[in-house]
Design a protein around this motif. Sequence first.
Motif, short mmCIF file in Angstrom:
data_model
loop_
_atom_site.label_atom_id
_atom_site.label_comp_id
_atom_site.label_asym_id
_atom_site.label_seq_id
_atom_site.Cartn_x
_atom_site.Cartn_y
_atom_site.Cartn_z
N GLY A 34 -57.21 10.01 29.26
CA GLY A 34 -57.95 8.87 29.81
C GLY A 34 -59.17 8.52 28.99
O GLY A 34 -59.44 7.34 28.72
N GLU A 35 -59.91 9.53 28.54
CA GLU A 35 -61.09 9.29 27.70
C GLU A 35 -60.68 8.69 26.36
O GLU A 35 -61.32 7.74 25.88
N LEU A 36 -59.63 9.22 25.78
CA LEU A 36 -59.17 8.73 24.48
C LEU A 36 -58.73 7.27 24.57
O LEU A 36 -59.09 6.45 23.71
N ILE A 37 -58.01 6.93 25.60
CA ILE A 37 -57.52 5.55 25.74
C ILE A 37 -58.69 4.58 25.92
O ILE A 37 -58.67 3.47 25.38
N GLN A 38 -59.73 4.99 26.62
CA GLN A 38 -60.91 4.13 26.75
C GLN A 38 -61.56 3.90 25.38
O GLN A 38 -61.97 2.80 25.04
N GLU A 39 -61.64 4.95 24.56
CA GLU A 39 -62.20 4.83 23.22
C GLU A 39 -61.34 3.92 22.35
O GLU A 39 -61.85 3.07 21.61
N VAL A 40 -60.04 4.10 22.44
CA VAL A 40 -59.11 3.29 21.64
C VAL A 40 -59.22 1.82 22.00
O VAL A 40 -59.17 0.96 21.13
N ARG A 41 -59.41 1.53 23.27
CA ARG A 41 -59.52 0.12 23.70
C ARG A 41 -60.67 -0.59 22.98
O ARG A 41 -60.54 -1.74 22.57
N VAL A 42 -61.78 0.08 22.84
CA VAL A 42 -62.93 -0.51 22.16
C VAL A 42 -62.60 -0.76 20.68
O VAL A 42 -62.80 -1.86 20.16
N GLN A 48 -58.47 -5.71 15.96
CA GLN A 48 -57.53 -6.80 16.13
C GLN A 48 -58.20 -8.16 15.93
O GLN A 48 -57.60 -9.06 15.33
N ILE A 49 -59.42 -8.32 16.39
CA ILE A 49 -60.14 -9.58 16.16
C ILE A 49 -60.40 -9.76 14.67
O ILE A 49 -60.16 -10.83 14.11
N LEU A 50 -60.87 -8.71 14.01
CA LEU A 50 -61.13 -8.78 12.57
C LEU A 50 -59.85 -9.06 11.81
O LEU A 50 -59.82 -9.92 10.92
N VAL A 76 -56.61 -6.01 -0.35
CA VAL A 76 -56.93 -4.64 0.07
C VAL A 76 -57.46 -4.64 1.50
O VAL A 76 -57.09 -3.79 2.32
N THR A 77 -58.32 -5.60 1.82
CA THR A 77 -58.90 -5.70 3.16
C THR A 77 -57.81 -5.93 4.20
O THR A 77 -57.81 -5.29 5.26
N VAL A 78 -56.88 -6.83 3.91
CA VAL A 78 -55.79 -7.11 4.86
C VAL A 78 -54.91 -5.88 5.04
O VAL A 78 -54.52 -5.55 6.18
N ILE A 79 -54.61 -5.18 3.97
CA ILE A 79 -53.78 -3.98 4.08
C ILE A 79 -54.50 -2.91 4.90
O ILE A 79 -53.91 -2.27 5.78
N LEU A 80 -55.78 -2.70 4.61
CA LEU A 80 -56.56 -1.73 5.38
C LEU A 80 -56.62 -2.13 6.86
O LEU A 80 -56.48 -1.28 7.75
N GLY A 81 -56.83 -3.41 7.13
CA GLY A 81 -56.88 -3.89 8.52
C GLY A 81 -55.56 -3.69 9.23
O GLY A 81 -55.52 -3.31 10.40
N SER A 82 -54.47 -3.93 8.52
CA SER A 82 -53.15 -3.72 9.10
C SER A 82 -52.92 -2.25 9.40
O SER A 82 -52.41 -1.88 10.46
N ALA A 83 -53.29 -1.40 8.46
CA ALA A 83 -53.13 0.05 8.66
C ALA A 83 -54.01 0.55 9.81
O ALA A 83 -53.57 1.38 10.62
N ALA A 84 -55.24 0.04 9.89
CA ALA A 84 -56.13 0.44 10.99
C ALA A 84 -55.56 0.00 12.33
O ALA A 84 -55.57 0.76 13.31
N THR A 85 -55.02 -1.21 12.37
CA THR A 85 -54.39 -1.71 13.60
C THR A 85 -53.24 -0.79 14.01
O THR A 85 -53.11 -0.41 15.18
N GLY A 86 -52.42 -0.44 13.05
CA GLY A 86 -51.29 0.45 13.34
C GLY A 86 -51.74 1.80 13.87
O GLY A 86 -51.19 2.32 14.85
N PHE A 116 -58.69 8.90 15.06
CA PHE A 116 -59.66 9.23 14.01
C PHE A 116 -59.27 8.57 12.69
O PHE A 116 -60.11 7.98 12.01
N LEU A 117 -58.00 8.63 12.35
CA LEU A 117 -57.51 7.96 11.14
C LEU A 117 -57.76 6.46 11.24
O LEU A 117 -58.19 5.82 10.27
N GLY A 118 -57.52 5.88 12.41
CA GLY A 118 -57.77 4.46 12.62
C GLY A 118 -59.23 4.11 12.39
O GLY A 118 -59.55 3.06 11.82
#
Length: 173
Positions: A34-42, A48-50, A76-86, A116-118
């Motif tokens: 539950g704590e992790l999912i709250q963190e992930v939501r933020v 996703q907006i970025l 590079v920014t788009v690839i990093l953003g896509s990877a972070a989203t994933g 953490f990787l995200g």
Amino acid sequence: MDASNRGTGDGPGTPPPSDDRRETESERADRRWGELIQEVRVAQTGVQILFGFLLTVAFTPRFQDLSDTDRTIYVVTVILGSAATGALIGPVSFHRVVAGRKIKPAAVLWASRLTFLGLILLLGTLTSALLLILRVATDDTVVPWLVAGVVGWYLLCWFVLPMWARHRHTTPD
């Protein structure tokens, strides 16, 4: 606390501490999930907006005027953003795939690692996006200093202060 209580049990690869919660392993896993999912939501919302904004940049008239270097930074920014989203959406998918298999403690550990990787990938995304924007908007001579200052701030807020607090409050005085 003694040295055996180091760590929160919530970070990647950290063992759970013995504490006074008197939780079963399942209860602890449920709470941590539950704590992790709250963190992930933020983090998910921000990335996703970025990422959505980044996807629109290539379709603006000004994009054609970017130098090769700036286009490379953009890619590079788009690839990093896509990877972070994933990575930041990964815990949701992970949970859905393993739900009901009675492996929640392991799922929490893997979801924590993905989160953490995200965050690391989000740091890279924000850094490269800032670099691109400042290269286009300001004098190139100050850009490295501005980006370094902001990255330092991110590192301080996201990693240094939490690690300091973790060390400070989990070691003997």
